[in-house]
Scaffold this active site. Sequence first.
Site, PDB file in Angstrom:
ATOM      1  N   ASN A   7      27.079  51.114 -35.092  1.00  0.00           N
ATOM      2  CA  ASN A   7      28.216  51.222 -34.098  1.00  0.00           C
ATOM      3  C   ASN A   7      29.253  52.159 -35.872  1.00  0.00           C
ATOM      4  O   ASN A   7      29.075  51.659 -36.843  1.00  0.00           O
ATOM      5  CB  ASN A   7      28.342  50.000 -34.038  1.00  0.00           C
ATOM      6  CG  ASN A   7      30.270  50.696 -33.436  1.00  0.00           C
ATOM      7  OD1 ASN A   7      31.023  51.354 -33.557  1.00  0.00           O
ATOM      8  ND2 ASN A   7      31.057  49.174 -32.526  1.00  0.00           N
ATOM      9  N   ARG A  99      26.429  53.190 -30.209  1.00  0.00           N
ATOM     10  CA  ARG A  99      27.529  53.379 -29.620  1.00  0.00           C
ATOM     11  C   ARG A  99      28.674  54.759 -30.227  1.00  0.00           C
ATOM     12  O   ARG A  99      28.321  55.688 -30.639  1.00  0.00           O
ATOM     13  CB  ARG A  99      28.192  52.492 -30.566  1.00  0.00           C
ATOM     14  CG  ARG A  99      30.045  52.580 -29.561  1.00  0.00           C
ATOM     15  CD  ARG A  99      30.819  51.400 -30.398  1.00  0.00           C
ATOM     16  NE  ARG A  99      32.074  51.745 -29.218  1.00  0.00           N
ATOM     17  CZ  ARG A  99      33.385  51.732 -29.861  1.00  0.00           C
ATOM     18  NH1 ARG A  99      33.544  51.232 -30.702  1.00  0.00           N
ATOM     19  NH2 ARG A  99      34.207  51.689 -29.018  1.00  0.00           N
ATOM     20  N   HIS A 189      36.054  51.298 -23.512  1.00  0.00           N
ATOM     21  CA  HIS A 189      35.299  49.646 -23.911  1.00  0.00           C
ATOM     22  C   HIS A 189      34.315  49.379 -22.461  1.00  0.00           C
ATOM     23  O   HIS A 189      34.208  48.433 -22.507  1.00  0.00           O
ATOM     24  CB  HIS A 189      36.399  49.351 -23.282  1.00  0.00           C
ATOM     25  CG  HIS A 189      37.266  48.781 -24.726  1.00  0.00           C
ATOM     26  ND1 HIS A 189      38.562  48.601 -24.651  1.00  0.00           N
ATOM     27  CD2 HIS A 189      37.562  49.119 -25.888  1.00  0.00           C
ATOM     28  CE1 HIS A 189      39.084  48.201 -25.755  1.00  0.00           C
ATOM     29  NE2 HIS A 189      38.188  48.689 -26.973  1.00  0.00           N
ATOM     30  N   ARG A 250      48.743  51.789 -30.863  1.00  0.00           N
ATOM     31  CA  ARG A 250      48.644  52.218 -29.840  1.00  0.00           C
ATOM     32  C   ARG A 250      49.835  50.997 -28.585  1.00  0.00           C
ATOM     33  O   ARG A 250      49.346  50.711 -28.427  1.00  0.00           O
ATOM     34  CB  ARG A 250      47.709  52.829 -29.563  1.00  0.00           C
ATOM     35  CG  ARG A 250      46.563  53.346 -29.433  1.00  0.00           C
ATOM     36  CD  ARG A 250      45.119  53.217 -30.023  1.00  0.00           C
ATOM     37  NE  ARG A 250      44.180  52.979 -30.586  1.00  0.00           N
ATOM     38  CZ  ARG A 250      43.026  52.782 -30.050  1.00  0.00           C
ATOM     39  NH1 ARG A 250      42.612  52.620 -28.504  1.00  0.00           N
ATOM     40  NH2 ARG A 250      42.084  52.343 -30.706  1.00  0.00           N
ATOM     41  N   GLU A 396      28.795  43.650 -27.049  1.00  0.00           N
ATOM     42  CA  GLU A 396      27.977  45.430 -26.997  1.00  0.00           C
ATOM     43  C   GLU A 396      26.393  45.996 -26.943  1.00  0.00           C
ATOM     44  O   GLU A 396      26.173  46.055 -26.388  1.00  0.00           O
ATOM     45  CB  GLU A 396      29.474  46.909 -27.262  1.00  0.00           C
ATOM     46  CG  GLU A 396      30.701  45.701 -26.284  1.00  0.00           C
ATOM     47  CD  GLU A 396      31.928  46.337 -26.877  1.00  0.00           C
ATOM     48  OE1 GLU A 396      32.531  45.548 -28.085  1.00  0.00           O
ATOM     49  OE2 GLU A 396      32.807  47.948 -26.986  1.00  0.00           O
TER      50      GLU A 396
END
Length: 415
Positions: A7, A99, A189, A250, A396
């Site tokens: 990742n 990923r 996600h 964010r 994940e």
Amino acid sequence: MNVLVLNCGSSSLKFQIIETDLDLIEKNADKQKAKGLIERIGSQSLVTLQADGKSANKQAVPLRDHRTALDHVTKWIISHDAQIPGIASLGDIHAVGHRVVHGAEKFTKSVIIGDDVIKGIEDCIDLAPLHNPANLKGIYAARELFGSAVPQVAVFDTSFHSTMPETSYLYAIPYQLYRRHKIRRYGFHGTSHRYVAYRYRELTKKKHEETNVITLHLGNGCSACAIKNGKSFDTSMGLTPLEGLVMGTRGGDIDPSVIEFLMHKEAMSMSDIDAVLNKQSGLLGLSGLTNDMRDLLDEEREHNDRRATLAICIFAHRVKKYIGAYLAEMNGAEAIIFTGGIGENSPTVRQRVLADLDWLGIEIDENANVGMISGKEGEISKPGSRVKSYVIPTNEELLIARDTVRCVKDVPRRW
Ligand code: ADP
């Protein structure tokens, strides 16, 4: 098979080695053998490496790019220091799973990486300029290091959401802009939402097509997903990961007119505004203190900091708003599932999100909620609660490893 899961961020590389195979997947007996993280690639990098059952080894090493970082990782993997069972040489790594953040409409499932796939991921750079180039760095580095004998697989954050109907994914802007530029909601996600929905089914013995849940991934980045009949039906992130919930830096949903307003009032350029919305907003912008939820909770508890409280309350309020919207869109759900660093570890945030929803049949059990931290998995709702609530730690990497095996063996995944 030993699968190396990568990742890559713009200056970071996270990895795991997971032993998995079709029968290990069936028995849910996959095994994580090692993991690690390299931060600040390009200068004095911080390297953390950990073989299963051993303590973490931390070092500062100068690593100039992702290729040198991957070299460093693979040398350690086969070293005496690591002593990872079943891995003595690079030949014992049988596949690499990557990923990849944005797959747009092109990639609706995980795929073996060939030249055409690399070109496709490069074509999506416009849509994810911060993420896809970093993911590609990992792919280029692994291809160079392992050569063509070791298959590599791309697992996309967006692909789980490819089942959303038009009513969820189209923005109400001129339709030709969607046609011309593919401007639409993609969602992110996806691997995390897919994983927790899978674990929920394992815990409750529900069938895939009977799974109607709302999953909340609350970490640095945050998103909500409405999963209807086992499939993503709607999600809060949009064309990019900027839309939706309040996140670390964010702000999530905002009136687009704010952009023009800022241009005039603050004489900001588009890139200044982009930096404000991506890096200076959210928990950090509201509190003026930090993007870290743990620190905000400490500030609130120890110093009664008003802006810390405000940031936490607005964060929880936005999640609540999405829960309400998704319950309406789906005509109800059987459970709400928390995951991600905040979702897995903060009883306080979960409590604030689920407070005063009893009218909707959502009732949280305070004792169960407080005990559900540090990787624990289970229910946090009162026995009579019509809509259940769960905490399920995400994984994940495990799904990336499993998808890699299925792609290499050419076995379609069932969900
Ligand atoms: P990322 O999205 O980068 O993978 P994580 O999922 O690790 O991030 O989530 C990071 C967030 O989780 C941070 O805001 C951090 O403060 C928060 N977090 C981690 N542990 C706790 C805790 N015990 N209580 C509250 N928040 C926590």
